[in-house]
Design an enzyme around this catalytic site. Structure first.
Site, PDB file in Angstrom:
ATOM      1  N   ASP A 112      41.432  32.259  30.099  1.00 56.93           N
ATOM      2  CA  ASP A 112      42.258  32.441  31.440  1.00 56.93           C
ATOM      3  C   ASP A 112      41.373  33.104  32.634  1.00 56.93           C
ATOM      4  OD1 ASP A 112      41.929  35.139  30.984  1.00 56.93           O
ATOM      5  OD2 ASP A 112      43.730  35.840  30.401  1.00 56.93           O
ATOM      6  N   HIS A 121      47.951  39.311  31.842  1.00 57.15           N
ATOM      7  CA  HIS A 121      47.057  38.197  31.515  1.00 57.15           C
ATOM      8  C   HIS A 121      47.658  37.552  30.166  1.00 57.15           C
ATOM      9  CE1 HIS A 121      44.081  40.378  34.242  1.00 57.15           C
ATOM     10  NE2 HIS A 121      44.969  39.602  34.921  1.00 57.15           N
TER      11      HIS A 121
END
Ligand code: UDP
Length: 472
Positions: A115, A18
């Protein structure tokens, strides 16, 4: 910093898979658009690979990085808590720190980007009245499924994996029940409900940036923007700004790169299952045999096996475990293949390896970062999905884009035997079939470069996004 410079904060959720695309996004906004970027990173423990990666990535100090102190959630989980749920809990527990980080930023923020796992930050963005965006670090197809999941949850009874028909996602390719993401597979598990909440949170943002490009997923992006059924779930703008990937950085002595320098063009098969993917003990042995039988040269990034699922290494990085003992590989494998390949414990410089001229194929778990790193390097794949949305990615790569081959039966369902591995390697690296795959991947590489270059679709979309945050 001049007073007219825009300031954007980005929150990255735990896990290096990520963190990497968030850093690349931040870097692009800073260097191409002169935006001040502050990234709040949530890590799992102080020895996690993210910390080392961060230091190296930001040597030029293009962006400001504020690490959110690592959080112990051991009292909130047990041995059955799935990775997806753990990630949601980690972000939830980090919210007070994130709030104070944002409150202390003295330069006005024009946007807050989170995110995929950061969507619980929504109330903080609302409290400070900051325009809020999600960065969906994977493709548009999985985004469409995310958006539509709340409808599927209402309309379909029972488990998706038991359906006889593919799942219809309006305007998009249907999804085979076998390819349903892990987090949607069991309605009685907490992760199903966390996933549903996350999908609902997605629809409350002012826009969604996604790591794909128009030419790669034309139909799906069109559906996300104009299909009435999908639009009834969310009307927020969609910004395909990809493929965002790290640039090659060969600054230090690296044994693998030196070895690759001595090999023939496109002769090496690279094998890796991402930042935390694991295979069972039995599967590692079959893979070792398969590589040896293929007689093909390889670089294999290995991680100790796990018989407790394919994602158990993601949040459990341990600095003392370098994976160096390799006792889990067949006893004579290392001696017999010493002139054939390199076995690299735990971590290798993947982007540098895939970009090397000697690399001609990739056995990949089809994580989206690995996928776009392979495509943008022009390297075809053997698709070996393990979890998350990787089965969807694998289907897209093999059936739609024609840039990969894959085992007959999903590796999550059945052991992939050494003979099948040997045969897949032979097909990918030697035969005629490989030729059309290689042609297809070449075209996609070019299409990705065009999308990102001045006047290209992703370039223009990023400019449009920046214009919107400037004027909001
Ligand atoms: N990666 C790397 N070296 C490794 C393993 C992974 O550099 O040995 C990087 C890889 O290049 C990619 C990321 O870690 O950028 C993994 O992301 P991906 O989405 O492919 O998979 P995940 O790890 O999230 O499952």
């Amino acid at each position: 910093m001049d007073s007219t410079q825009l300031h954007v904060a980005i929150v990255s959720s735990p896990g290096i898979g990520h963190l990497i695309p968030v850093l690349v996004l931040g870097n692009r906004l800073a260097t191409h658009h002169n935006i001040k970027i502050t990234i709040l990173t949530i890590t799992t423990n102080s020895s996690s690979p993210e910390i080392e990666f961060l230091k190296k990535f930001n040597e030029k100090k293009t962006i400001q990085i504020i690490p959110v102190p690592s959080i112990d959630i051991s009292h909130l989980i047990d041995s059955n808590t799935k990775l997806f749920t753990q990630l949601r809990i980690l972000v939830r527990e980090a919210l007070p720190e994130i709030r104070s980080g944002i409150a202390s930023m003295n330069h006005r923020l024009v946007a807050l980007i989170v995110d995929i796992f950061g969507t619980q930050i929504l109330p903080i963005a609302e409290e400070f009245n900051i325009p809020k965006y999600v960065f969906h670090p994977t493709n548009a197809w999985s985004l469409a499924l995310f958006m539509y999941q709340q409808v599927l949850d209402q309309e379909i009874e029972g488990e998706y994996v038991d359906l006889k028909q593919p799942l219809e996602i309006p305007g998009c390719k249907a999804l085979r029940p076998d390819d349903v993401m892990d987090s949607m597979m069991d309605r009685s598990d907490q992760q199903y409900h966390e996933y549903l909440k996350l999908a609902l949170e997605y629809t409350c943002f002012d826009g969604i940036l996604t790591n794909t490009w128009e030419e790669l997923e034309e139909e799906t992006i069109k559906a996300l923007r104009s299909n009435e059924k999908l639009r009834s779930v969310s009307r927020c703008p969609i910004y395909p700004i990809g493929p965002l990937r790290r640039t090659v950085d060969i600054t230090e002595h690296d044994e693998v790169i030196h070895w690759l320098d001595k090999q023939n063009q496109k002769s090496i098969l690279y094998v890796s299952f991402g930042s935390g993917g694991t295979l069972s003990s039995e599967q590692i042995i079959e893979l070792a045999w398969g590589l040896e039988l293929s007689q093909h040269k390889f670089v294999w990034v290995v991680r100790p096996p796990s018989d407790n699922g394919t994602d158990s290494a993601y949040l459990n990085s341990n600095e003392n475990d370098t994976g160096g003992s390799l006792e889990y590989l067949p006893k004579v494998f290392l001696t017999r293949t010493k002139d054939m390949g390199l076995v690299v414990p735990m971590w290798a410089q993947q982007v540098e390896i895939l970009s090397h001229l000697s690399v001609g194929g990739f056995i990949s778990h089809c994580g989206w970062n690995s996928t776009i790193e392979s495509l943008t390097s022009g390297v075809p794949m053997i698709a070996w999905p393990l979890h998350a949305e990787q089965k969807m990615n694998s289907t897209m790569l093999t059936e739609e884009l024609g840039v990969a081959i894959r085992p007959m039966i999903l590796p999550t369902k059945k052991l992939v035997k050494r003979e099948e591995i040997q045969e897949m390697v032979r097909i990918l690296m030697h035969t005629k079939e490989e030729k059309s795959i290689r042609e297809n991947v070449k075209k996609l590489k070019l299409s990705a470069e065009n999308a990102l270059s001045e006047g290209g679709s992703s370039y223009n979309t990023m400019c449009e996004f920046v214009k919107n945050i400037r004027t909001s």
